[in-house]
Design a protein around this motif. Structure first.
Motif, PDB file in Angstrom:
ATOM      1  N   ALA A 182       0.687  -1.190  -0.063  1.00 45.12           N
ATOM      2  CA  ALA A 182       0.075   0.001  -0.056  1.00 45.12           C
ATOM      3  C   ALA A 182       0.934   1.126  -0.163  1.00 45.12           C
ATOM      4  N   TYR A 183       1.972   1.236   0.694  1.00 47.26           N
ATOM      5  CA  TYR A 183       2.771   2.412   0.890  1.00 47.26           C
ATOM      6  C   TYR A 183       3.234   3.009  -0.570  1.00 47.26           C
ATOM      7  N   ARG A 184       3.449   1.885  -1.515  1.00 44.43           N
ATOM      8  CA  ARG A 184       4.058   2.038  -2.574  1.00 44.43           C
ATOM      9  C   ARG A 184       2.791   2.406  -3.633  1.00 44.43           C
ATOM     10  N   ALA A 185       1.645   1.520  -3.514  1.00 45.88           N
ATOM     11  CA  ALA A 185       0.873   1.647  -4.392  1.00 45.88           C
ATOM     12  C   ALA A 185      -0.119   2.972  -4.500  1.00 45.88           C
ATOM     13  N   ASP A 186      -0.375   3.514  -3.056  1.00 46.46           N
ATOM     14  CA  ASP A 186      -0.893   4.721  -3.078  1.00 46.46           C
ATOM     15  C   ASP A 186       0.092   5.716  -2.164  1.00 46.46           C
ATOM     16  N   ARG A 191       1.189   8.836   2.392  1.00 41.06           N
ATOM     17  CA  ARG A 191       2.216   9.771   3.158  1.00 41.06           C
ATOM     18  C   ARG A 191       1.676  10.895   3.570  1.00 41.06           C
ATOM     19  N   GLU A 192       0.588  11.308   2.825  1.00 39.86           N
ATOM     20  CA  GLU A 192      -0.108  12.673   3.505  1.00 39.86           C
ATOM     21  C   GLU A 192      -0.759  12.251   4.674  1.00 39.86           C
ATOM     22  N   MET A 193      -1.288  11.162   4.752  1.00 38.19           N
ATOM     23  CA  MET A 193      -1.960  10.749   6.338  1.00 38.19           C
ATOM     24  C   MET A 193      -0.830  10.646   7.153  1.00 38.19           C
ATOM     25  N   ILE A 194       0.281  10.092   6.806  1.00 34.45           N
ATOM     26  CA  ILE A 194       1.413   9.817   7.925  1.00 34.45           C
ATOM     27  C   ILE A 194       1.805  11.170   8.289  1.00 34.45           C
ATOM     28  N   SER A 195       1.747  12.060   7.487  1.00 36.30           N
ATOM     29  CA  SER A 195       2.557  13.559   7.719  1.00 36.30           C
ATOM     30  C   SER A 195       1.553  14.129   8.765  1.00 36.30           C
ATOM     31  N   ARG A 196       0.015  14.115   8.314  1.00 37.53           N
ATOM     32  CA  ARG A 196      -0.706  14.886   9.067  1.00 37.53           C
ATOM     33  C   ARG A 196      -0.884  14.108  10.577  1.00 37.53           C
TER      34      ARG A 196
ATOM     35  N   PRO B  48      23.700  11.788  -1.379  1.00 33.42           N
ATOM     36  CA  PRO B  48      23.390  12.353  -0.052  1.00 33.42           C
ATOM     37  C   PRO B  48      22.105  12.997   0.183  1.00 33.42           C
ATOM     38  N   VAL B  49      21.460  13.667  -0.803  1.00 34.72           N
ATOM     39  CA  VAL B  49      20.319  14.494  -0.576  1.00 34.72           C
ATOM     40  C   VAL B  49      19.171  13.565  -0.603  1.00 34.72           C
ATOM     41  N   VAL B  50      19.206  12.257  -1.291  1.00 33.87           N
ATOM     42  CA  VAL B  50      18.288  11.322  -1.047  1.00 33.87           C
ATOM     43  C   VAL B  50      18.369  10.446   0.339  1.00 33.87           C
ATOM     44  N   ILE B  51      19.443   9.970   0.465  1.00 39.44           N
ATOM     45  CA  ILE B  51      19.878   9.109   1.462  1.00 39.44           C
ATOM     46  C   ILE B  51      19.618   9.764   2.741  1.00 39.44           C
ATOM     47  N   ALA B  52      20.035  11.167   3.007  1.00 39.17           N
ATOM     48  CA  ALA B  52      20.031  11.932   4.243  1.00 39.17           C
ATOM     49  C   ALA B  52      18.610  12.103   4.845  1.00 39.17           C
ATOM     50  N   LYS B  53      17.590  11.724   3.906  1.00 41.76           N
ATOM     51  CA  LYS B  53      16.307  11.769   4.406  1.00 41.76           C
ATOM     52  C   LYS B  53      15.529  10.549   4.863  1.00 41.76           C
ATOM     53  N   ARG B  54      16.380   9.412   4.992  1.00 42.70           N
ATOM     54  CA  ARG B  54      15.705   8.027   5.306  1.00 42.70           C
ATOM     55  C   ARG B  54      15.477   8.067   6.824  1.00 42.70           C
ATOM     56  N   THR B  55      14.228   7.607   7.030  1.00 44.13           N
ATOM     57  CA  THR B  55      13.726   7.530   8.563  1.00 44.13           C
ATOM     58  C   THR B  55      14.681   6.600   9.314  1.00 44.13           C
ATOM     59  N   THR B  56      14.424   6.872  10.623  1.00 45.24           N
ATOM     60  CA  THR B  56      15.136   6.036  11.704  1.00 45.24           C
ATOM     61  C   THR B  56      14.510   4.593  11.950  1.00 45.24           C
ATOM     62  N   ASN B  57      13.339   4.677  11.754  1.00 38.68           N
ATOM     63  CA  ASN B  57      12.839   3.151  11.858  1.00 38.68           C
ATOM     64  C   ASN B  57      12.372   2.331  10.729  1.00 38.68           C
ATOM     65  N   GLY B  58      13.129   2.398   9.741  1.00 40.35           N
ATOM     66  CA  GLY B  58      13.109   1.502   8.851  1.00 40.35           C
ATOM     67  C   GLY B  58      12.069   1.936   7.669  1.00 40.35           C
ATOM     68  N   VAL B  59      11.410   2.970   7.996  1.00 39.61           N
ATOM     69  CA  VAL B  59      10.337   3.263   6.834  1.00 39.61           C
ATOM     70  C   VAL B  59      11.232   3.903   5.861  1.00 39.61           C
ATOM     71  N   PRO B  60      11.237   3.524   4.395  1.00 42.60           N
ATOM     72  CA  PRO B  60      11.853   4.555   3.550  1.00 42.60           C
ATOM     73  C   PRO B  60      10.907   5.667   3.273  1.00 42.60           C
ATOM     74  N   SER B  61      11.793   6.695   3.183  1.00 36.89           N
ATOM     75  CA  SER B  61      10.989   8.037   3.254  1.00 36.89           C
ATOM     76  C   SER B  61      12.113   9.017   2.744  1.00 36.89           C
ATOM     77  N   THR B  62      11.694   9.931   1.717  1.00 37.05           N
ATOM     78  CA  THR B  62      12.374  11.058   1.577  1.00 37.05           C
ATOM     79  C   THR B  62      11.580  12.209   1.292  1.00 37.05           C
ATOM     80  N   THR B  63      12.142  13.318   1.445  1.00 36.14           N
ATOM     81  CA  THR B  63      11.498  14.486   0.956  1.00 36.14           C
ATOM     82  C   THR B  63      12.215  15.121  -0.219  1.00 36.14           C
ATOM     83  N   ALA B  64      13.259  14.566  -0.803  1.00 34.72           N
ATOM     84  CA  ALA B  64      13.876  15.175  -1.732  1.00 34.72           C
ATOM     85  C   ALA B  64      12.964  15.029  -3.079  1.00 34.72           C
TER      86      ALA B  64
END
Lengths: 226, 150
Positions: A182-186, A191-196, B48-64
């Motif tokens: 779901a994290y990829r598909a939507d 991400r918006e929900m997680i952020s809010r 680095p601009v992509v990696i730097a934003k990975r979260t700390t608890n294993g959730v892949p995430s970036t604001t890049a």
């Protein structure tokens, strides 16, 4: 447009969970909605389903719900592989090893047999695990088992039965979990929900040092002037 | 488990990337399913601009964003911008960098059933793969896993 489905736990976590979603601006099911026997509510493109707390990770793991709110105890016990994106500051407690003072370890009663076995293995302890569905401390009081592993909030149950806490098994808190597919598909909507939700949790820090992944990262990114 | 797929070999252009994406998503629609496509370019995941934003608890995430990576990887940024323009309804997810397949060199995408969230197809660009078999040629392609289409 298809609905985002979120599985929420009935019981002790339900009201505070709903309060966080309301504070995040979501149109949550109302008091009168919840007073009916319905378990599914659709509001504003989100489908809210209410299930037993132990079942939230199962729904998310199998893709039957995109997101859920589940206690870390159930996430561990159900071996849920979903992303744990936000940690809530309410509903926190500790999973402890409890026993009659002086009891020698031989059997452990618990609602969490998997967690119990992992705990024993990690400590290189040998004991039989007895799975119970509730009122677990009674097993130690009545000598069904020498020890129990259970959640402790105020410690009142332990005190009242003159038991003692012997070890910390895990710190427990509710998490906003998201299915990997779901994290990829939507991605955008989730991400918006997680952020809010993350923003609401951050703004409500109870002084317990909330560790929030996404919200913290986004906030620091904003501070960087992006 | 059966797989069907397609590749364009010998063409390393963005146009080939776009053609493959279009073919894969059109195929999904032929089955009466609404595709949700997530894509990225794996050549930027170590920035680095992509990696730097990975979260700390294993959730892949970036604001890049594309603007963030453009100064460091202008070609990849341009290519991603072309794909974004061709497919505004697809999602660029620069945080899709947990890739165990080491042969993807550029575009990397996954196609999901919009309703059931089932993964139906995946693919990308693998310009160095053919060289390991003796003939150097850029390639971009995808596969569907047949069982998932039931």
């Amino acid at each position: 447009m298809n609905l985002l489905r979120i599985a929420l736990p009935k019981g002790r976590l339900q009201n505070e969970t709903l309060a966080v979603f309301a504070a995040a601006g979501y149109d949550i099911p109302t008091e009168s909605d919840l007073g009916t026997r319905r378990l599914v509510f659709v509001r504003d493109g989100v489908e809210w389903i209410f299930v037993k707390d132990a079942d939230v990770p199962v729904y998310v793991e199998h893709g039957a719900a995109d997101l859920g709110v589940a206690g870390f105890d159930q996430i561990l016990e159900q071996e849920c592989s979903a992303y744990q994106t936000v940690e809530f500051s309410f509903g926190r407690c500790r999973m402890m090893l409890i026993a009659r003072p002086g009891a020698v370890l031989s059997k452990v009663a618990t609602k969490y047999p998997r967690i119990a076995r992992q705990y024993l293995e990690a400590r290189q302890l040998r004991a039989e695990v007895v799975a119970l569905a509730g009122s677990v401390e009674l097993a130690a009081v009545l000598d069904l088992t020498s020890h129990v592993i259970d959640l402790v909030e105020t410690g009142e149950t332990v005190r009242v039965h003159q038991l003692e806490i012997q070890d910390l098994v895990a710190e427990i808190s509710p998490r906003l979990i998201v299915g990997r597919h779901a994290y990829r598909a939507d991605g955008k909507r989730i991400r918006e929900m997680i952020s809010r939700i993350g923003d609401v949790v951050l703004s409500r820090k109870d002084g317990e040092g909330t560790q929030v992944a996404q919200a913290e990262i986004l906030r620091s990114a904003q501070d960087d002037g992006r | 488990m059966f797989q069907i797929g397609a590749e364009i070999i010998g063409d390393d252009s963005a146009a080939a990337d776009i053609e493959i994406l279009r073919l894969a998503s059109d195929l999904v629609r032929e089955f009466g399913v609404r595709p949700m496509v997530a894509y990225t370019d794996l050549s930027v995941r170590a920035l680095p601009v992509v990696i730097a934003k990975r979260t700390t608890n294993g959730v892949p995430s970036t604001t890049a964003t594309l603007d963030d990576i453009a100064p460091f990887a202008p070609e990849a940024a341009d290519r991603l911008a072309e794909i974004a323009a061709a497919f505004p309804q697809f999602e660029l997810q620069l945080d899709d960098f947990d890739e165990s397949n080491t042969y993807y060199t550029g575009l990397r995408f996954r196609i999901y059933d919009g309703t059931s969230r089932t993964k139906l197809a995946q693919g990308g660009r693998y310009d160095k793969l053919y060289a390991t078999f003796g003939t150097s040629a850029p390639a971009v392609g995808f596969t569907f896993t047949i069982d998932d289409l039931d």
